[in-house]
Design a protein around this motif. Sequence first.
Motif, PDB file in Angstrom:
ATOM      1  N   GLU A 230      50.580  79.123  25.311  1.00  0.00           N
ATOM      2  CA  GLU A 230      51.345  80.501  24.752  1.00  0.00           C
ATOM      3  C   GLU A 230      50.945  81.564  25.900  1.00  0.00           C
ATOM      4  N   MET A 231      49.436  81.700  26.193  1.00  0.00           N
ATOM      5  CA  MET A 231      49.093  82.938  26.813  1.00  0.00           C
ATOM      6  C   MET A 231      49.664  82.642  28.397  1.00  0.00           C
ATOM      7  N   VAL A 232      49.962  81.549  28.831  1.00  0.00           N
ATOM      8  CA  VAL A 232      50.433  81.499  30.070  1.00  0.00           C
ATOM      9  C   VAL A 232      51.985  81.763  30.276  1.00  0.00           C
ATOM     10  N   GLU A 233      52.488  81.090  29.315  1.00  0.00           N
ATOM     11  CA  GLU A 233      54.145  81.175  29.235  1.00  0.00           C
ATOM     12  C   GLU A 233      54.498  82.845  29.023  1.00  0.00           C
ATOM     13  N   SER A 234      53.857  83.358  28.314  1.00  0.00           N
ATOM     14  CA  SER A 234      54.001  84.978  27.746  1.00  0.00           C
ATOM     15  C   SER A 234      54.036  85.753  28.991  1.00  0.00           C
ATOM     16  N   LEU A 235      53.572  85.117  30.177  1.00  0.00           N
ATOM     17  CA  LEU A 235      53.353  85.859  31.433  1.00  0.00           C
ATOM     18  C   LEU A 235      54.419  85.579  32.213  1.00  0.00           C
ATOM     19  N   GLY A 236      55.364  84.705  31.868  1.00  0.00           N
ATOM     20  CA  GLY A 236      56.269  84.203  32.751  1.00  0.00           C
ATOM     21  C   GLY A 236      55.826  83.042  33.808  1.00  0.00           C
ATOM     22  N   ILE A 237      54.775  82.509  33.622  1.00  0.00           N
ATOM     23  CA  ILE A 237      54.114  81.600  34.494  1.00  0.00           C
ATOM     24  C   ILE A 237      54.290  80.417  33.812  1.00  0.00           C
ATOM     25  N   PRO A 238      54.869  79.249  34.749  1.00  0.00           N
ATOM     26  CA  PRO A 238      55.139  77.826  34.244  1.00  0.00           C
ATOM     27  C   PRO A 238      53.806  77.085  33.839  1.00  0.00           C
ATOM     28  N   PHE A 239      53.882  76.392  32.865  1.00  0.00           N
ATOM     29  CA  PHE A 239      52.738  75.803  32.298  1.00  0.00           C
ATOM     30  C   PHE A 239      53.178  74.199  32.109  1.00  0.00           C
ATOM     31  N   TYR A 240      52.302  73.341  32.882  1.00  0.00           N
ATOM     32  CA  TYR A 240      52.465  71.840  32.710  1.00  0.00           C
ATOM     33  C   TYR A 240      51.332  71.156  31.962  1.00  0.00           C
ATOM     34  N   HIS A 241      51.731  70.518  30.781  1.00  0.00           N
ATOM     35  CA  HIS A 241      50.740  69.885  30.223  1.00  0.00           C
ATOM     36  C   HIS A 241      50.667  68.326  30.523  1.00  0.00           C
ATOM     37  N   ILE A 242      49.628  68.023  31.393  1.00  0.00           N
ATOM     38  CA  ILE A 242      49.447  66.551  31.955  1.00  0.00           C
ATOM     39  C   ILE A 242      48.043  65.986  31.148  1.00  0.00           C
ATOM     40  N   PRO A 243      48.352  65.401  30.085  1.00  0.00           N
ATOM     41  CA  PRO A 243      47.334  64.746  29.463  1.00  0.00           C
ATOM     42  C   PRO A 243      46.252  63.738  30.614  1.00  0.00           C
ATOM     43  N   ALA A 244      45.175  63.768  30.609  1.00  0.00           N
ATOM     44  CA  ALA A 244      44.290  63.013  31.582  1.00  0.00           C
ATOM     45  C   ALA A 244      43.059  62.458  30.943  1.00  0.00           C
ATOM     46  N   ASN A 245      42.585  61.308  31.502  1.00  0.00           N
ATOM     47  CA  ASN A 245      41.604  60.675  31.590  1.00  0.00           C
ATOM     48  C   ASN A 245      41.060  59.683  32.370  1.00  0.00           C
ATOM     49  N   LYS A 246      39.987  59.393  32.326  1.00  0.00           N
ATOM     50  CA  LYS A 246      39.211  58.466  33.501  1.00  0.00           C
ATOM     51  C   LYS A 246      40.458  57.403  33.956  1.00  0.00           C
ATOM     52  N   ASP A 247      40.857  56.570  32.942  1.00  0.00           N
ATOM     53  CA  ASP A 247      41.546  55.499  33.282  1.00  0.00           C
ATOM     54  C   ASP A 247      43.039  55.676  33.909  1.00  0.00           C
ATOM     55  N   ILE A 248      43.698  56.797  33.952  1.00  0.00           N
ATOM     56  CA  ILE A 248      44.881  57.229  34.268  1.00  0.00           C
ATOM     57  C   ILE A 248      44.921  58.196  35.291  1.00  0.00           C
ATOM     58  N   ARG A 249      43.768  58.309  36.127  1.00  0.00           N
ATOM     59  CA  ARG A 249      43.285  59.338  36.819  1.00  0.00           C
ATOM     60  C   ARG A 249      44.308  59.414  38.185  1.00  0.00           C
ATOM     61  N   GLN A 250      44.751  58.287  38.670  1.00  0.00           N
ATOM     62  CA  GLN A 250      45.558  58.124  39.679  1.00  0.00           C
ATOM     63  C   GLN A 250      46.972  58.593  39.448  1.00  0.00           C
ATOM     64  N   GLU A 251      47.373  58.242  38.336  1.00  0.00           N
ATOM     65  CA  GLU A 251      48.676  58.714  38.006  1.00  0.00           C
ATOM     66  C   GLU A 251      48.926  59.952  37.665  1.00  0.00           C
ATOM     67  N   VAL A 252      47.715  60.639  37.054  1.00  0.00           N
ATOM     68  CA  VAL A 252      47.769  62.211  36.769  1.00  0.00           C
ATOM     69  C   VAL A 252      47.936  62.845  38.004  1.00  0.00           C
ATOM     70  N   GLU A 253      47.014  62.479  39.093  1.00  0.00           N
ATOM     71  CA  GLU A 253      47.097  63.196  40.313  1.00  0.00           C
ATOM     72  C   GLU A 253      48.136  63.154  41.069  1.00  0.00           C
ATOM     73  N   GLU A 254      49.007  62.033  40.792  1.00  0.00           N
ATOM     74  CA  GLU A 254      50.257  61.918  41.498  1.00  0.00           C
ATOM     75  C   GLU A 254      51.166  62.891  41.094  1.00  0.00           C
ATOM     76  N   LYS A 255      51.252  63.237  39.835  1.00  0.00           N
ATOM     77  CA  LYS A 255      52.160  64.300  39.039  1.00  0.00           C
ATOM     78  C   LYS A 255      51.715  65.607  39.562  1.00  0.00           C
TER      79      LYS A 255
END
Lengths: 299, 299, 299, 299
Positions: free
Chosen positions: A145-170
């Motif tokens: 909310e605090m990010v989007e209220s300034l008109g800045i795009p916010f991306y939620h990319i859940p992450a953990n050790k096991d999916i690190r590569q996949e996360v970093e690709e995104k």
Amino acid sequence: MNSYMQDRIKGFTEKNENKARFLIKCPDQPGIVSTVSEFLFKQGANIVESDQYTMDPEGGQFFMRIEFECPNLMKNANKIEKDFQPIAEEFHMDWRIMYVSQLKNVAIFVSKEPHCLLELLWEYQSGDLMANIALVISNHDTCREMVESLGIPFYHIPANKDIRQEVEEKQKQLLKEYEVDLIVLARYMQILTDDFVKNFKNQIINIHHSFLPAFIGAKPYERAYARGVKMIGATSHYVTGDLDEGPIIEQNIGRVDHRDNASDMKKIGQSIERSVLASAVKWHLEDRIIVHENKTIVF
Amino acid sequence: MNSYMQDRIKGFTEKNENKARFLIKCPDQPGIVSTVSEFLFKQGANIVESDQYTMDPEGGQFFMRIEFECPNLMKNANKIEKDFQPIAEEFHMDWRIMYVSQLKNVAIFVSKEPHCLLELLWEYQSGDLMANIALVISNHDTCREMVESLGIPFYHIPANKDIRQEVEEKQKQLLKEYEVDLIVLARYMQILTDDFVKNFKNQIINIHHSFLPAFIGAKPYERAYARGVKMIGATSHYVTGDLDEGPIIEQNIGRVDHRDNASDMKKIGQSIERSVLASAVKWHLEDRIIVHENKTIVF
Amino acid sequence: MNSYMQDRIKGFTEKNENKARFLIKCPDQPGIVSTVSEFLFKQGANIVESDQYTMDPEGGQFFMRIEFECPNLMKNANKIEKDFQPIAEEFHMDWRIMYVSQLKNVAIFVSKEPHCLLELLWEYQSGDLMANIALVISNHDTCREMVESLGIPFYHIPANKDIRQEVEEKQKQLLKEYEVDLIVLARYMQILTDDFVKNFKNQIINIHHSFLPAFIGAKPYERAYARGVKMIGATSHYVTGDLDEGPIIEQNIGRVDHRDNASDMKKIGQSIERSVLASAVKWHLEDRIIVHENKTIVF
Amino acid sequence: MNSYMQDRIKGFTEKNENKARFLIKCPDQPGIVSTVSEFLFKQGANIVESDQYTMDPEGGQFFMRIEFECPNLMKNANKIEKDFQPIAEEFHMDWRIMYVSQLKNVAIFVSKEPHCLLELLWEYQSGDLMANIALVISNHDTCREMVESLGIPFYHIPANKDIRQEVEEKQKQLLKEYEVDLIVLARYMQILTDDFVKNFKNQIINIHHSFLPAFIGAKPYERAYARGVKMIGATSHYVTGDLDEGPIIEQNIGRVDHRDNASDMKKIGQSIERSVLASAVKWHLEDRIIVHENKTIVF
């Protein structure tokens, strides 16, 4: 970006359309300052600010930062850089000219704790941190909310050790899409892979919540409390492959005493983290930092 | 001077026999840096350190300090200065070259409280304050032993309001005899006449025991206590005709709380006074300070 | 001791002949403050200053320091302590009463670098550090003059790894002879044996020239420079068997930048070391420190 | 107030339902600590934290702050206060007991510059500033959005010299309606009338953007720049009838140099103002401050 920030940024870039920063690193020898300043003078440029440093007077490394103004700068940029090429070769220079009106694109990575993100957003709004905050990426959704209220795009990319590569690709795809020049880890609690870090050499700034090299790694406030220190600190640094071992940009400390438990230290530390990270980001955006081996020269 | 200090000073001057500092003040215009650095290059000099500042980018005042090394400097000093004359005239420069191996002659004035004097003597012994401490003048005899034990002449000249002129005559004679370049008022509790001050423009450094402009004048600690401040400070400045109104060189502060009475504040303040005065004196000796109107540029 | 210091100390002890400090450590439970303050009231004592701290509100450790005044204190000291015994037993207290007029006997150990020794001697002369500096022991002869000029005995005991036991025997004999209560390692560059340290538990204060736990061990300034830190620090602590791991009393830091090499850092660090060590020694002399496990409570 | 803050406050008040703070001011005499702590013990209370200070050991003023826990505190509050009355009379005490679970109602006054308001709102959200921020009053409409987004009522009351009385009438009505205990002037650029100030004695905290008593009154940064100071500061204080002359609660400073113009100083100063005001407000909310004449005792 909201219209308020669009206006502010437009005002800044117009005011600084003829301003640039010249960063040079080369082996020391007589005549560098003279040659560079004469070159700028012949280009019609006026030197606004100039700093230099020689790491070891005899046979050492020379560093220089010059801020200059030049009429019709952006039209002549290519010519200036081309004309400088022979000088750069003669002196074996590692150099670049950064144009102030070309704002850097910044990505902020954050986890749950918002204090560092909030500080950056606040300095951005107040005009102290001149950049284009292109997007915020988080492994949690809490700061949306605090990010989007300034008109800045916010991306939620859940992450953990096991999916690190996949996360970093995104993440890399987004960074490419937004043409990001600088990544700020504003208390992002995930470790980045070596591969990711190599792609952004001296372009990732992290805040570590201790006075490095004390308390490298996890849970520094808990360990500071256990050791019984009388001061706690924070350190901003460029990220390298070695955890918490990259070139230090800025550090500061705050006083604690026996009444402060680990949780009090964390609160005291947060306000130190905020200012230490904000300083490092500002200096980077103002092209004040030259990295040499594992150290920073901050002009 | 004792033989230990003689050896130390001999080592310093030999090591720095080819080093000088170039101080320039002039109206800003394009080409100054380029012209000066080219001039130095042609003299065979290598720029070791360089700082500049323009007080107002558009049509303002330009300040520069360059530290350079040049083979056979002292033999060529006259020629260098003569060769520079036309450039200086072209740019309407106020300039001087200070030769590092020509140590400044310093006179310290002190009253009863020895803490500032002791700090200066200690930094002198440790080699941090490179100067020739030529003599100490005091209106009391209390500090004689600590001064003379270092082989420094000590002159006891009792003083009070009524004999001011007579006292200053004696002082001026000594200052002339010892060819003094800098007077340090290390808690000298007598007011100097306008006439005396004018003779040593920007050559007298005083320490005032408050954070100026708070608590100008007498008994600052007592007044700080009465006001209930939470911090006390000290200020070093060049002495002008207006009491405590001269150009400020350095300030620092220390924290106090409600438990500290005026006498505690005085003790806390003394250690601030010591470091603030010592910094100012060192920067003056290293030719880092340019005075402009009522301000200092400290490079 | 010279006659000036004799007079000063006499003045201090006379002024404080009825003043004492009560230090208590015990398991927390209701009624401690009430019981102790009622006890003091019944003895005719007036509480001048009182501090307390509970390490963990629920079922934790209680610490208290009370400064009190009591008519005819020294005549009644035995009776007071005896009367308090039952209370101490009831609350399982670790306690002691320190009488302000009984100055502590201090031994200072020093090697070649005199800056910390000089600071202590200076604060001693100025009356800020009230103790009986009984003797100075050094493995070099360099500091003899500055010590003896104050009327303080100076012992030169050359030392190295191979003769450690023999050296410590001589030291222990002197410490016994002078009835020393506190040993200050003012940049004493020899390691003490476990055996020696055990004999003086919480009675040896060391200054380490880094912001512990960063740069434990040798050559901290060189390592700080190599790491490219932006601040350097100093730490005073009680000495235990583990090198640089004892309870921390005080820390402070100073700012450095890329222009400061290891030798500059050392100079900047020296003034931090001076004040950090002096603070720790003063707090110890004022009975402000309670050691609990590996931490200090500093009231 | 939004639901997030409602939950947080509920958690805090539940956790602290049995906690209170005892503030006492009276002429010094033997037996105060003993009597008060015995009283609390008999009420079944456990002392968690205790601080005291005597302004002048002989015949002076005594101040004490005790934080205690007591089972079923709120049920027994009336009885405790009534039982204490005879003791208070015997010792001529000025006293009060503040119950931690009864959060203070705070009104924030602000003009255009939002930095101090934002800091308070941020500390409020993070749980560091435990109070009920009841409303924000402003003579401009600029800060409405950031206030209302947190569920806090925002009142825009335009103001100028000519309508001062009328404006204050509206403000007083709102303060009464919201039962306000503390007014924070977070860079509110209107002067309050003597009448208004008298109504809220020691209940209005202001932030002044200088290191008082330097630069009392308008435009402190401009005047600091003109004087050439090397440090700028901020001061939080209780408001009295004399402009900028009320009891000082907290001060801090930041370093500036010749490169910083008045506008740079303003930016540097803003971050000092933020933390100095936030500290003062927190200490007030934690009942740590006792005002005595024109000074504060901050426990």
